[in-house]
Design a protein around this motif. Structure first.
Motif, mmCIF file in Angstrom:
data_model
loop_
_atom_site.group_PDB
_atom_site.id
_atom_site.type_symbol
_atom_site.label_atom_id
_atom_site.label_comp_id
_atom_site.label_asym_id
_atom_site.label_seq_id
_atom_site.Cartn_x
_atom_site.Cartn_y
_atom_site.Cartn_z
ATOM 1 N N GLY A 229 77.449 -4.219 11.935
ATOM 2 C CA GLY A 229 78.386 -4.824 10.986
ATOM 3 C C GLY A 229 79.337 -3.816 10.367
ATOM 4 N N TRP A 230 78.934 -2.552 10.352
ATOM 5 C CA TRP A 230 79.784 -1.503 9.763
ATOM 6 C C TRP A 230 80.902 -1.080 10.706
ATOM 7 N N GLU A 231 80.892 -1.606 11.924
ATOM 8 C CA GLU A 231 81.968 -1.254 12.864
ATOM 9 C C GLU A 231 83.308 -1.849 12.413
ATOM 10 N N LYS A 232 83.241 -3.031 11.741
ATOM 11 C CA LYS A 232 84.496 -3.674 11.291
ATOM 12 C C LYS A 232 84.216 -4.470 10.010
ATOM 13 N N PRO A 233 83.887 -3.774 8.910
ATOM 14 C CA PRO A 233 83.546 -4.492 7.674
ATOM 15 C C PRO A 233 84.753 -5.261 7.130
ATOM 16 N N VAL A 234 84.461 -6.384 6.435
ATOM 17 C CA VAL A 234 85.542 -7.245 5.950
ATOM 18 C C VAL A 234 86.400 -6.535 4.890
ATOM 19 N N ASN A 235 85.725 -5.968 3.880
ATOM 20 C CA ASN A 235 86.495 -5.291 2.825
ATOM 21 C C ASN A 235 85.706 -4.083 2.324
ATOM 22 N N ILE A 236 85.899 -2.980 2.990
ATOM 23 C CA ILE A 236 85.070 -1.801 2.716
ATOM 24 C C ILE A 236 85.310 -1.246 1.306
ATOM 25 N N ASP A 237 86.498 -1.537 0.724
ATOM 26 C CA ASP A 237 86.818 -0.963 -0.587
ATOM 27 C C ASP A 237 85.934 -1.517 -1.698
ATOM 28 N N ILE A 238 85.420 -2.731 -1.487
ATOM 29 C CA ILE A 238 84.608 -3.332 -2.546
ATOM 30 C C ILE A 238 83.116 -2.943 -2.414
ATOM 31 N N LEU A 242 74.447 2.959 -1.625
ATOM 32 C CA LEU A 242 73.560 3.885 -2.342
ATOM 33 C C LEU A 242 72.328 4.108 -1.475
ATOM 34 N N VAL A 243 72.168 5.342 -1.008
ATOM 35 C CA VAL A 243 71.040 5.658 -0.134
ATOM 36 C C VAL A 243 69.928 6.294 -0.964
ATOM 37 N N LEU A 250 65.763 9.806 9.924
ATOM 38 C CA LEU A 250 66.510 8.559 10.117
ATOM 39 C C LEU A 250 67.534 8.362 9.000
ATOM 40 N N LEU A 251 67.190 8.864 7.807
ATOM 41 C CA LEU A 251 68.133 8.749 6.687
ATOM 42 C C LEU A 251 69.322 9.685 6.893
ATOM 43 N N GLU A 252 69.044 10.850 7.499
ATOM 44 C CA GLU A 252 70.172 11.762 7.810
ATOM 45 C C GLU A 252 71.143 11.069 8.754
ATOM 46 N N PHE A 253 70.585 10.421 9.764
ATOM 47 C CA PHE A 253 71.430 9.685 10.713
ATOM 48 C C PHE A 253 72.248 8.622 9.977
ATOM 49 N N LEU A 258 77.150 6.151 8.038
ATOM 50 C CA LEU A 258 77.862 5.378 7.007
ATOM 51 C C LEU A 258 79.099 6.124 6.523
ATOM 52 N N LYS A 259 78.975 7.438 6.391
ATOM 53 C CA LYS A 259 80.157 8.222 5.987
ATOM 54 C C LYS A 259 81.283 8.020 6.994
ATOM 55 N N GLY A 260 80.916 7.956 8.256
ATOM 56 C CA GLY A 260 81.900 7.741 9.329
ATOM 57 C C GLY A 260 82.621 6.404 9.193
ATOM 58 N N SER A 261 81.975 5.432 8.536
ATOM 59 C CA SER A 261 82.605 4.108 8.376
ATOM 60 C C SER A 261 83.655 4.117 7.272
ATOM 61 N N GLY A 262 83.644 5.174 6.455
ATOM 62 C CA GLY A 262 84.609 5.276 5.361
ATOM 63 C C GLY A 262 84.120 4.667 4.058
ATOM 64 N N VAL A 263 82.896 4.162 4.023
ATOM 65 C CA VAL A 263 82.393 3.547 2.792
ATOM 66 C C VAL A 263 82.140 4.619 1.725
ATOM 67 N N LYS A 264 82.343 4.240 0.450
ATOM 68 C CA LYS A 264 82.019 5.175 -0.635
ATOM 69 C C LYS A 264 80.503 5.209 -0.767
ATOM 70 N N LEU A 265 79.943 6.405 -0.812
ATOM 71 C CA LEU A 265 78.486 6.520 -0.696
ATOM 72 C C LEU A 265 77.910 7.556 -1.660
ATOM 73 N N ARG A 266 76.739 7.243 -2.211
ATOM 74 C CA ARG A 266 75.994 8.218 -3.013
ATOM 75 C C ARG A 266 74.566 8.267 -2.485
ATOM 76 N N VAL A 267 73.916 9.424 -2.700
ATOM 77 C CA VAL A 267 72.508 9.564 -2.325
ATOM 78 C C VAL A 267 71.718 9.822 -3.599
ATOM 79 N N LEU A 268 70.651 9.058 -3.786
ATOM 80 C CA LEU A 268 69.763 9.299 -4.934
ATOM 81 C C LEU A 268 68.444 9.832 -4.395
ATOM 82 N N ASN A 269 68.069 11.002 -4.895
ATOM 83 C CA ASN A 269 66.825 11.618 -4.427
ATOM 84 C C ASN A 269 65.857 11.713 -5.610
ATOM 85 N N PRO A 270 65.050 10.683 -5.836
ATOM 86 C CA PRO A 270 64.201 10.684 -7.033
ATOM 87 C C PRO A 270 63.152 11.798 -6.964
#
Ligand code: F6R
Length: 322
Positions: A229-238, A242-243, A250-253, A258-270
């Motif tokens: 689904g991330w190959e052509k998301p409807v509205n990536i800006d919205i 949060l990983v 697998l999380l590294e992958f 996801l970064k490659g898809s252009g989505v804004k992303l954060r990682v939380l490492n509790p």
């Protein structure tokens, strides 16, 4: 709500002292069913995840009205409901009782505690007066305590595990930053299977406190469908991803992908030394973040009118067997 979350350490420490009342009829337990809904039900998921690698008996979670057909006198059914009046949980517990199951209960009162007291069923009465979701540490500790009566050990140092909730200042700083990031978006919370309870908790807190739609994706299942689904998301800006970090390639992958898809992303490492302490700390961040988002959005974190609407709908209605 914020103040309750900031007080979680004291509330949890108090819960360590809770007493288990009632006596088991059968300690020879071969199967475990955990049942509860929403803010109480998430405890089932946290216990399931903490027990996954070490439990010698199968564990099933039921978040509906009907227990599985295999419930019998060797099955322990643990009903968790903060109010003690949630109909799904009550139905499941009373049907399990009819099927001969061993029961135990965690609640602040209501019909569940009445049932436990009249039947001498092992139970823990937790302090009332909070929105159920804000009582997560108490519900979790109380559940671990009642299960330990049957030799089911969720964590061998409950007092030690709640120490993680002392790190309030760092949690507040992280949460303020995350709230800015997630505000007015559709958050997608991503974790591996081990931490699915935390992903679910984060979503639930954003739903209930921030009044937002959010979704979760669990890896590796994510990589067998959602990834496409991330190959052509409807509205990536919205969208905001949060990983929830774990030591897992697998999380590294997933993060790279996801970064490659252009989505804004954060990682939380509790922080934390084990799954339960990381879930507790992560839940503290989820609670605080969702109340800060509520502030930014101008909504009342403590109000959950739609849940009340659903509960009103259920009252007095005969529900079909499922
Ligand atoms: C409210 C909340 C809800 C409830 C749920 C079940 O704070 O989090 O998700 O937890 O409606 O009610 P209880 O917990 O009373 O069984």
């Amino acid at each position: 709500m914020e103040l309750i979350y900031l007080n979680w350490y004291e509330l949890a420490l108090n819960a360590v002292k809770y007493e288990v009342l009632g006596t088991p009829r059968n300690r020879d337990i071969r199967k475990l069913v955990l049942t509860g809904m929403g803010g109480s039900g998430i405890v089932c998921d946290a216990v399931y995840a903490a027990m996954y690698g070490k439990s010698k008996i199968p564990i099933t979670i039921v978040k509906d009205f009907q227990p599985p057909g295999w419930v019998d006198p060797t099955t322990l059914v643990c009903g968790i409901s903060y109010s003690g009046n949630t109909l799904e949980t009550l139905s499941n517990v009373s049907k399990s009782l009819e099927m001969g199951a061993e029961l135990c209960v965690v609640s602040s009162g209501g019909s569940l505690i009445e049932m436990a007291e009249s039947g001498g069923i092992p139970h823990v009465v937790i302090d009332g007066g909070l929105p159920p979701r804000a009582a997560f540490p108490q519900l979790l500790i109380a559940t671990a305590k009642v299960l330990s009566t049957y030799g089911i050990i969720v964590h061998d140092d409950l007092e030690g595990v709640v120490e993680i909730l002392k790190s309030v200042d760092t949690a507040v700083a992280t949460s303020k930053e995350l709230a800015e990031f997630l505000n007015e978006s559709i958050p997608i919370i991503i974790s591996n299977t081990r931490y699915y309870p935390l992903a679910l908790r984060f979503k639930d807190e954003l739903n209930e406190n921030s009044k937002m739609i959010a979704k979760i994706e669990i890896i590796p299942e994510w990589a067998h469908n959602d990834i496409v689904g991330w190959e052509k998301p409807v509205n990536i800006d919205i969208i905001r991803a949060l990983v929830l970090w774990d030591d897992d390639p697998l999380l590294e992958f997933a993060v790279d992908y996801l970064k490659g898809s252009g989505v804004k992303l954060r990682v939380l490492n509790p922080p934390g030394n084990d799954i339960l302490s990381r879930i507790l700390y992560g839940s503290l961040v989820a609670g605080l973040t969702s109340t800060y988002v509520a502030e930014l959005r101008g909504v009342k974190a403590e109000e959950t009118k739609s849940i009340e609407k659903y509960k009103d709908f259920l009252r007095g209605r005969a529900l079909p067997a499922r």
